[in-house]
Design a protein around this motif. Structure first.
Motif, short mmCIF file in Angstrom:
data_model
loop_
_atom_site.label_atom_id
_atom_site.label_comp_id
_atom_site.label_asym_id
_atom_site.label_seq_id
_atom_site.Cartn_x
_atom_site.Cartn_y
_atom_site.Cartn_z
N GLY A 183 0.79 -0.98 0.00
CA GLY A 183 0.64 -0.32 -0.29
C GLY A 183 0.84 1.49 0.03
O GLY A 183 1.69 0.82 -0.07
N GLN A 184 0.47 2.88 0.03
CA GLN A 184 0.80 3.72 0.14
C GLN A 184 -0.13 4.67 0.69
O GLN A 184 -1.03 4.83 1.12
N GLY A 185 0.91 5.16 1.77
CA GLY A 185 0.52 6.59 2.57
C GLY A 185 1.13 7.89 3.14
O GLY A 185 1.85 7.43 1.92
N GLY A 186 1.25 8.57 4.05
CA GLY A 186 1.51 9.43 3.98
C GLY A 186 2.76 9.75 3.90
O GLY A 186 4.44 10.09 3.39
N PHE A 187 3.39 8.34 4.52
CA PHE A 187 4.96 8.01 4.94
C PHE A 187 5.23 7.46 4.37
O PHE A 187 6.89 8.59 3.70
N GLY A 188 4.95 7.53 2.92
CA GLY A 188 5.43 6.52 1.90
C GLY A 188 4.62 5.02 1.46
O GLY A 188 3.70 4.53 2.31
N PRO A 189 5.98 4.76 0.60
CA PRO A 189 5.14 2.89 0.43
C PRO A 189 5.10 1.92 1.77
O PRO A 189 6.26 1.94 2.56
N VAL A 190 4.51 1.54 1.47
CA VAL A 190 4.66 -0.45 2.13
C VAL A 190 4.97 -1.61 1.37
O VAL A 190 4.01 -1.92 0.66
N TYR A 191 5.71 -2.09 2.21
CA TYR A 191 6.09 -3.50 1.34
C TYR A 191 6.03 -4.33 2.73
O TYR A 191 6.39 -4.85 3.22
N LYS A 192 5.57 -5.91 1.44
CA LYS A 192 5.51 -6.63 2.27
C LYS A 192 7.06 -7.18 2.11
O LYS A 192 7.93 -7.20 0.68
N GLY A 193 8.21 -8.14 3.23
CA GLY A 193 9.26 -8.67 2.90
C GLY A 193 9.99 -10.20 3.73
O GLY A 193 8.20 -10.41 4.74
N LYS A 194 10.65 -10.89 3.60
CA LYS A 194 10.78 -11.88 4.29
C LYS A 194 12.40 -12.30 4.00
O LYS A 194 13.02 -12.44 3.35
N PHE A 195 12.36 -12.92 5.21
CA PHE A 195 14.09 -12.64 4.98
C PHE A 195 14.59 -14.30 4.56
O PHE A 195 13.26 -14.86 4.83
N VAL A 196 15.75 -14.88 4.60
CA VAL A 196 16.36 -15.93 4.39
C VAL A 196 16.12 -16.91 5.91
O VAL A 196 15.60 -17.99 5.42
N THR A 197 15.96 -16.38 6.99
CA THR A 197 16.04 -17.41 8.13
C THR A 197 13.78 -18.17 7.83
O THR A 197 13.83 -18.30 8.58
N GLY A 198 13.26 -16.60 6.79
CA GLY A 198 11.38 -17.11 6.62
C GLY A 198 10.85 -16.41 7.43
O GLY A 198 9.37 -15.97 7.20
N GLN A 199 11.37 -14.87 8.19
CA GLN A 199 10.55 -14.51 9.42
C GLN A 199 10.17 -13.20 8.16
O GLN A 199 10.70 -12.88 7.53
N GLU A 200 8.31 -13.17 8.21
CA GLU A 200 8.30 -12.38 7.17
C GLU A 200 8.39 -10.76 7.98
O GLU A 200 7.97 -10.42 9.01
N ILE A 201 8.33 -9.94 7.42
CA ILE A 201 8.06 -7.82 7.80
C ILE A 201 7.24 -7.82 6.90
O ILE A 201 6.63 -7.87 6.14
N ALA A 202 6.93 -6.79 7.44
CA ALA A 202 6.46 -4.99 6.02
C ALA A 202 7.22 -3.64 6.92
O ALA A 202 8.07 -3.58 8.13
N VAL A 203 7.63 -3.03 5.69
CA VAL A 203 8.64 -2.21 5.87
C VAL A 203 8.39 -1.33 5.08
O VAL A 203 7.10 -1.37 4.36
N LYS A 204 8.09 -0.24 5.61
CA LYS A 204 7.42 1.31 5.79
C LYS A 204 8.98 2.30 4.89
O LYS A 204 9.11 2.52 5.54
N ARG A 205 8.66 2.86 3.39
CA ARG A 205 9.86 3.38 3.19
C ARG A 205 9.51 4.48 3.52
O ARG A 205 8.65 4.88 2.57
N LEU A 206 10.05 5.08 3.93
CA LEU A 206 9.78 6.54 3.53
C LEU A 206 10.23 7.26 1.90
O LEU A 206 11.50 7.54 1.80
N SER A 207 9.42 8.14 2.07
CA SER A 207 9.48 9.15 0.52
C SER A 207 10.60 9.95 0.67
O SER A 207 9.87 10.57 1.31
N LYS A 208 10.81 9.29 -0.30
CA LYS A 208 12.49 10.86 0.10
C LYS A 208 11.96 12.50 -0.20
O LYS A 208 11.79 13.52 0.35
N CYS A 209 10.13 12.78 -0.54
CA CYS A 209 9.76 14.53 -0.66
C CYS A 209 8.86 14.22 0.32
O CYS A 209 7.83 14.86 0.12
N SER A 210 8.25 13.41 0.83
CA SER A 210 7.94 13.73 2.14
C SER A 210 8.55 14.32 3.35
O SER A 210 8.86 13.31 4.09
#
Length: 388
Positions: free
Chosen positions: A48-75
């Protein structure tokens, strides 16, 4: 603190740097590990996308799932929210709050790493005619109660009193068992234990969920969150968005009376009326149905036979108490939980929900005391206007 950190240290399998903890006991992750976990921030992993920036699903090599909020450079807002969440999150540990694992700072990149919620957000189910059928009555009541418990913790039992200021369906995430977890503390404020309310000239939040005293004067307190909770609870019961009656693009360039009891709350800015999205029609209809003894008419029809009618009516009653016009008349979250769960507890009669008179709108605008309003619409925070 934040500008001094980097992600150039050796890391373990999850990308956690060897020193383990930094700052507020939060883990520091390397940029390389987050990029790998999200397939280099691919669109297929974008949640998804918010005021902070886009949000991504991620998965480490260990299998742990995460959600990553990435700050938009213009925000600019995102930078403030990023710091706010890092400062606040150390204080917050509750089953009904989303857990922040850590962060990543690499050059101009700023990212927050959360636990991944496999069932998305509450609005994903609630406002969809097909998916809402998965929300039977027991599940909806558990979600309401879980949100209430999370807010009670923020207001009373965390080390410092926290006012969330953006309680809404899209900020309630659902885990694998559909348990609710309040998320997004970028707009939250810390109160001292003896502090009851505060005032701001910069109003942040979401149209339709903001209390009238907050929109009109910038006054906020735990009762502001109670108001938002009341709106959200009525949405959960009805399956309808509080702003479903409005056209977000509506702007009336005429001077005249436009604010009536059953029309949207309107702010006058210069020569322009702007709909702030206070849900007068939605709340007034809920109150009218309840006061006429027809409260079940508010019920989402997808709930069907699973509904406990007495429990439903009690929830509507409590929701209407939470959206009372005067903040002092609303219950606290400490009151709300026994109101919801103790069927023998008597409840006061709710009054007509909050609405704004034309006179108050025009007076505040002419006096020039209107604060800046930063409204979050459809999950994206924007600056609507500045008071002059």
């Amino acid at each position: 603190m934040l500008n001094m950190m980097n992600s150039n240290r050796p890391t373990n399998a999850n990308g956690l740097q060897n020193d383990g903890k930094r700052g507020h006991d939060l883990s520091v992750f390397s940029y390389a590990s987050i990029a790998a976990a999200t397939c280099n921030f691919s669109d297929k992993n974008k949640l998804g996308q918010g005021g902070f920036g886009p949000v991504y699903k991620g998965k480490f090599v260990t299998g742990q799932e995460i959600a990553v909020k990435r700050l938009s450079k213009c925000s600019e807002q995102g930078i403030s929210e990023f710091k706010n969440e890092l400062i606040l999150i150390y204080e917050l540990q509750h089953t009904n709050l989303v857990q922040l694992f850590g962060f990543c700072i690499h050059g101009e990149e700023r990212m927050l790493i959360y636990e991944y919620m496999p069932n998305n957000s509450l609005d994903y189910f609630l406002f969809d005619s097909i998916r809402s059928q998965q929300l039977d009555w027991d599940r909806r009541f558990r979600i309401i109660e879980g949100i209430a418990q999370g807010l009670l913790y923020l207001h009373k039992y965390s080390r410092t009193r926290i006012i969330h200021r953006d309680v809404k369906a899209s900020n309630v995430l659902l885990d694998e068992r559909m348990n609710p977890k309040i998320s997004d503390f970028g707009m939250a404020r810390i109160f001292a234990n003896d502090e009851e309310e505060a005032n701001t000239m910069k109003i942040v939040g979401t149209r339709g969920y903001m209390s009238p005293e907050y929109v009109m004067g910038g006054n906020f307190s735990t009762k502001s969150d109670v108001y938002s909770f009341g709106v959200l609870m009525l949405e959960i019961l009805s399956g309808r968005k509080n702003n479903s009656f409005y056209n977000d693009d509506r702007a009336i360039n005429l001077v005249g009376y436009v604010c009536q009891t059953t029309t949207p709350f309107v702010l006058l800015v210069g020569e322009r009326f702007i709909d702030s999205g206070l849900p007068n029609v939605f709340l007034f209809q809920a109150w009218a149905l309840w006061s006429e003894g027809a409260g079940l008419g508010l019920m989402d029809p997808t709930i069907g036979d699973s509904c406990d009618k007495d429990q439903m009516l009690r929830c509507i009653h409590v929701g209407l108490l939470c959206v009372k016009e005067n903040a002092a008349d609303r219950p606290t979250m400490s009151d709300v939980i026994p109101m919801l769960t103790n069927e023998s507890m008597s409840l006061p009669v709710p009054t007509k929900p909050a609405f704004c008179s034309e006179r108050n709108v025009i007076t505040d605008a002419v006096d020039g005391n209107r604060p800046e309003i930063v409204a979050s619409v459809n999950g994206i925070s924007i600056s609507d206007f500045d008071g002059r």
